[in-house]
Scaffold this motif. Structure first.
Motif, PDB file in Angstrom:
ATOM      1  N   LEU A 163       0.966  -1.257   0.062  1.00 46.50           N
ATOM      2  CA  LEU A 163      -0.019   0.067   0.077  1.00 46.50           C
ATOM      3  C   LEU A 163       0.906   1.436  -0.062  1.00 46.50           C
ATOM      4  O   LEU A 163       0.235   2.346   0.066  1.00 46.50           O
ATOM      5  N   SER A 164       2.228   1.373  -0.176  1.00 43.74           N
ATOM      6  CA  SER A 164       3.195   2.165  -0.303  1.00 43.74           C
ATOM      7  C   SER A 164       3.387   2.845   1.052  1.00 43.74           C
ATOM      8  O   SER A 164       3.779   3.893   1.294  1.00 43.74           O
ATOM      9  N   LYS A 165       2.764   2.011   2.250  1.00 40.18           N
ATOM     10  CA  LYS A 165       3.135   2.763   3.620  1.00 40.18           C
ATOM     11  C   LYS A 165       4.462   2.284   3.887  1.00 40.18           C
ATOM     12  O   LYS A 165       4.862   0.916   3.839  1.00 40.18           O
ATOM     13  N   LYS A 166       5.055   3.041   4.720  1.00 41.82           N
ATOM     14  CA  LYS A 166       6.633   3.029   4.640  1.00 41.82           C
ATOM     15  C   LYS A 166       7.040   2.909   6.191  1.00 41.82           C
ATOM     16  O   LYS A 166       6.243   3.682   7.087  1.00 41.82           O
ATOM     17  N   LYS A 167       7.853   2.091   6.998  1.00 37.85           N
ATOM     18  CA  LYS A 167       8.285   2.141   8.089  1.00 37.85           C
ATOM     19  C   LYS A 167       9.871   2.545   8.146  1.00 37.85           C
ATOM     20  O   LYS A 167      10.585   2.127   7.221  1.00 37.85           O
ATOM     21  N   VAL A 168      10.418   2.902   9.077  1.00 35.02           N
ATOM     22  CA  VAL A 168      11.835   3.179   9.457  1.00 35.02           C
ATOM     23  C   VAL A 168      12.132   1.724  10.232  1.00 35.02           C
ATOM     24  O   VAL A 168      11.737   1.580  11.315  1.00 35.02           O
ATOM     25  N   VAL A 169      13.232   1.181   9.654  1.00 33.71           N
ATOM     26  CA  VAL A 169      13.683  -0.206  10.437  1.00 33.71           C
ATOM     27  C   VAL A 169      15.036   0.076  10.643  1.00 33.71           C
ATOM     28  O   VAL A 169      16.056   0.711   9.846  1.00 33.71           O
ATOM     29  N   PHE A 170      15.883  -0.794  11.831  1.00 30.48           N
ATOM     30  CA  PHE A 170      17.064  -0.798  12.214  1.00 30.48           C
ATOM     31  C   PHE A 170      17.299  -2.071  12.387  1.00 30.48           C
ATOM     32  O   PHE A 170      16.690  -2.872  13.188  1.00 30.48           O
ATOM     33  N   GLN A 171      18.683  -2.486  12.209  1.00 29.45           N
ATOM     34  CA  GLN A 171      19.305  -3.587  12.561  1.00 29.45           C
ATOM     35  C   GLN A 171      20.750  -3.372  12.941  1.00 29.45           C
ATOM     36  O   GLN A 171      21.526  -2.517  12.311  1.00 29.45           O
ATOM     37  N   ALA A 172      20.992  -4.077  14.088  1.00 25.09           N
ATOM     38  CA  ALA A 172      22.560  -3.813  14.667  1.00 25.09           C
ATOM     39  C   ALA A 172      23.249  -5.125  14.138  1.00 25.09           C
ATOM     40  O   ALA A 172      22.634  -6.189  13.963  1.00 25.09           O
ATOM     41  N   ILE A 173      24.596  -4.962  14.028  1.00 21.86           N
ATOM     42  CA  ILE A 173      25.298  -6.084  13.285  1.00 21.86           C
ATOM     43  C   ILE A 173      26.812  -5.911  14.033  1.00 21.86           C
ATOM     44  O   ILE A 173      27.373  -4.962  14.087  1.00 21.86           O
ATOM     45  N   ASP A 174      27.276  -6.999  14.476  1.00 26.23           N
ATOM     46  CA  ASP A 174      28.539  -6.919  15.067  1.00 26.23           C
ATOM     47  C   ASP A 174      29.617  -6.795  14.057  1.00 26.23           C
ATOM     48  O   ASP A 174      29.624  -6.993  12.817  1.00 26.23           O
ATOM     49  N   THR A 175      31.120  -6.773  14.444  1.00 29.63           N
ATOM     50  CA  THR A 175      32.243  -6.632  13.514  1.00 29.63           C
ATOM     51  C   THR A 175      32.574  -7.685  12.905  1.00 29.63           C
ATOM     52  O   THR A 175      33.372  -7.492  11.965  1.00 29.63           O
ATOM     53  N   THR A 176      31.972  -8.862  13.318  1.00 31.34           N
ATOM     54  CA  THR A 176      32.584 -10.011  12.500  1.00 31.34           C
ATOM     55  C   THR A 176      30.967 -10.508  11.643  1.00 31.34           C
ATOM     56  O   THR A 176      31.034 -11.520  11.122  1.00 31.34           O
ATOM     57  N   GLY A 177      30.143  -9.553  11.530  1.00 25.52           N
ATOM     58  CA  GLY A 177      29.130  -9.636  10.387  1.00 25.52           C
ATOM     59  C   GLY A 177      27.981 -10.508  10.928  1.00 25.52           C
ATOM     60  O   GLY A 177      26.792 -11.021  10.102  1.00 25.52           O
ATOM     61  N   ASN A 178      27.755 -10.777  12.373  1.00 27.69           N
ATOM     62  CA  ASN A 178      26.636 -11.600  12.820  1.00 27.69           C
ATOM     63  C   ASN A 178      25.604 -10.290  13.412  1.00 27.69           C
ATOM     64  O   ASN A 178      25.731  -9.317  13.864  1.00 27.69           O
TER      65      ASN A 178
END
Length: 279
Positions: free
Chosen positions: A103-118
């Motif tokens: 429906l073209s509704k948008k959300k702001v999403v966040f993801q944390a990731i460590d220095t080894t890529g996990n």
């Protein structure tokens, strides 16, 4: 990769003619370089007409450390993830993007990731609604090892700018805060950090022919240091009229803030302005 003004390596991160890749963002922990971008989703070998967020890791010589892989959650084929931005907070990396549904509704999403890529935990949704695509920004706070993020949301009457802080483990600190609420549209936010405070620059859209670049300072807690924004751009065209400042970007060199923006004083002219500001 550039070293001492010389190109060390220059090669495509993704070489797939059937898969569109765009809007890259880079950050480094001093050892490796993390790159994020959006690219077509591929399901069972078939390219889908939507985007997912991918990342890859390279060392300072350009050698691949972690091959490209998707990090955005698996959604329906009608969901698209766009405009990733990445920042290092002294310990981990944070990635922010917007997610658009059918429906073209948008959300702001966040993801944390460590220095080894996990991945650190699951992605979190900061706000849902009618968020402007690709105008969200993230900055790493290396003093407190957290992230600050900002974006603008298209409102029913005016567009407004929001701010949030995220912990090193990828959880929201406190609440999402509306930091710019005015009678005219506020757009194109960008954040700078000098070790003790944040500085926000944004576009104050007043009409189709007039936009100025405004600035606000606030504490790391999110408390504004002044309720009155400072206007830093009032360029005039040859007729003495104000121009149209758009898309400001701010950085800090450890001592001063530098702000650059595009101005369109007349339809046939585009100019880049720069301002060097004290703390």
């Amino acid at each position: 990769v550039v070293e001492n003004n010389q190109v060390v390596t220059n090669k495509p991160l993704v070489n797939n003619a059937s898969q569109r890749s765009r809007y890259p963002s880079v950050s480094s922990d001093g050892t490796n370089i993390f790159v994020v971008w959006e690219a077509d989703d591929i399901v069972n070998g078939s390219v889908q007409q939507n985007y997912k967020i991918y990342f890859a890791v390279y060392d300072t010589s350009g050698t691949e450390v972690i091959a490209p892989k998707a990090i955005s959650p698996e959604k329906s084929s009608s969901t698209s993830n766009n405009g990733p931005q990445i920042a290092f907070n002294g310990k981990n990396f944070g990635i922010i993007w917007d997610e658009k549904d059918s429906l073209s509704k948008k959300k702001v999403v966040f993801q944390a990731i460590d220095t080894t890529g996990n991945l650190i935990g699951s992605s979190i949704t900061l706000i849902g609604g009618n968020v402007s695509e690709n105008y969200h920004r993230i900055i790493g706070n290396t003093t407190d090892n957290e992230w600050a993020v900002t974006w603008y949301e298209i409102g029913s009457t005016v567009d407004e700018i929001y701010f949030a802080k995220i912990s090193n483990t990828g959880t929201l600190i406190g609440n999402v805060t509306k930091i710019v609420s005015a009678t005219t549209d506020s757009r194109d936010p960008s954040l700078g950090f000098n070790g003790s405070k944040y500085r926000l620059v944004y576009r104050n859209y007043q009409s189709s022919s007039l936009s100025t670049i405004e600035m606000l300072d606030f504490e790391t807690t999110g408390t504004l240091l002044s309720q009155m924004p400072l206007s830093i751009s009032l360029p005039k065209d040859s007729n003495g009229g104000f121009g149209k400042g758009v898309e400001p970007v701010i950085v800090n060199d450890g001592i001063h803030f530098g702000i650059a923006w595009l101005d369109i004083p007349v339809q046939t002219v585009k100019e880049v302005f720069f301002s060097y500001l004290c703390q």
